[in-house]
Design an enzyme around this catalytic site. Structure first.
Site, short mmCIF file in Angstrom:
data_model
loop_
_atom_site.label_atom_id
_atom_site.label_comp_id
_atom_site.label_asym_id
_atom_site.label_seq_id
_atom_site.Cartn_x
_atom_site.Cartn_y
_atom_site.Cartn_z
N ASP A 155 0.81 -1.21 0.00
CA ASP A 155 0.00 0.00 0.00
C ASP A 155 0.85 1.27 0.00
O ASP A 155 0.37 2.35 0.31
CB ASP A 155 -0.92 0.01 1.22
N CYS A 158 4.85 -0.28 2.70
CA CYS A 158 5.32 -1.63 3.01
C CYS A 158 6.66 -1.64 3.76
O CYS A 158 6.84 -2.43 4.68
CB CYS A 158 5.40 -2.48 1.75
N HIS A 277 8.74 -4.47 -3.54
CA HIS A 277 7.92 -4.60 -2.33
C HIS A 277 8.79 -5.11 -1.20
O HIS A 277 9.74 -5.87 -1.43
CB HIS A 277 6.77 -5.58 -2.59
#
Length: 293
Positions: A155, A158, A277
């Site tokens: 989002d 992370c 990520h």
């Protein structure tokens, strides 16, 4: 009719605002990616250019699809509205038409359903793709250290959420908001250590102090993606090393000068549609809970 048109315009304006925010966050993320690559690494720079082009193209296509979907939903809602009006003129004692509020809820549900379907399709397509290969490699690396991945939501927060999760294991309750605020304040007060690594994506020139101030403001107030600069700041704030485990490269440790055991993050290049990520890790075996220093 005028009120219904206003509702449609409001929804389109909200979508455009959301897309503008996502574009801004993507540019911040791209900037972080550029900063992580040495300028003399021509091969990685070339790869980075291709990755950036793909990220921008993917976002542009997704935004175009979202706008088209909103327009289709609006047209369908208008058709339903017209059909109900005609029916009411001809027939008596019919149930009341669907309210505009319900139509808006239905449109939102339809958009969410389509998004979930796209994610599911991407998961199937990627089953034997780059994400799967990366996940397998990371699982082997972590298993050798009695660790496994702990999933963190994608989002924009992370990296900070992964740090937050690691600190909870040491009974150091710091929220994402607190981590972002402390990171920005540290970078502002040590501008000379960070400014040389930030360049304007349009001109290629080093950030001005004003641009740097805006960058730090975004760290606090937006979901701007965090990278190596922010990790360096956090290692100083927490006075703790931070180790980043990767699939195809040796682990990176920032804050090696500190004697504490490192916080451990997992960096995934192919985790989601936008690419990079961060996840946290958890232990495969029980261990004694450590207090933070």
């Amino acid at each position: 009719m005028e009120e219904g048109l206003a509702d449609e315009l409001d929804e389109e304006e909200q979508l455009v605002r959301k897309q503008r925010k996502e574009k801004k966050e993507l540019q911040a993320k791209i900037q972080g990616m550029k900063n992580a690559v040495p300028k003399n690494d021509k091969k990685r720079r070339k790869q980075l250019t291709e990755e950036v082009a793909k990220l921008e193209a993917d976002m542009e296509q997704r935004h175009r699809e979202e706008l088209e979907q909103l327009k289709r939903a609006s047209q369908e809602a208008q058709s339903d509205f017209d059909a109900v009006n005609i029916s009411n003129l001809v027939l008596e004692n019919q149930p009341p038409r669907i309210s505009r509020a319900q139509k808006r809820r239905d449109k939102k549900a339809a958009l969410e359903k389509e998004q979930k379907e796209r994610i599911a399709e991407a998961e199937i397509e990627n089953l034997y793709g780059a994400r799967h290969i990366e996940s397998e490699k990371l699982a082997q690396i972590l298993a050798a250290r009695q660790l496994e991945i702990k999933q963190i939501p994608s989002d924009g927060h992370c990296m900070y959420r992964a740090i937050e999760d690691q600190l909870k294991e040491r009974e150091c309750p710091l929220t994402v908001a607190a981590l972002r605020s402390q990171t920005a304040n540290y970078m502002q007060s040590h501008m000379e250590d960070f400014l040389p690594f930030l360049t304007n994506p349009n001109t290629g020139d080093m950030y001005t102090p004003e641009e740097f101030g805006k960058y730090c403001d975004d760290v606090i107030n937006t979901a701007a993606w965090g990278g190596q600069l922010e990790l360096r700041a956090l290692s100083h704030i927490l006075q703790t090393p931070i180790e980043i485990i990767q699939a195809d490269s040796p682990p990176i440790v920032v804050g090696e000068e500190y004697p504490n055991k490192p916080l451990i993050l997992v960096y995934m290049r192919h985790a989601y549609g936008l690419g990079e990520h961060y996840n946290s890790v958890t232990w495969l075996v029980n261990r004694v809970t450590e207090n933070c220093s």
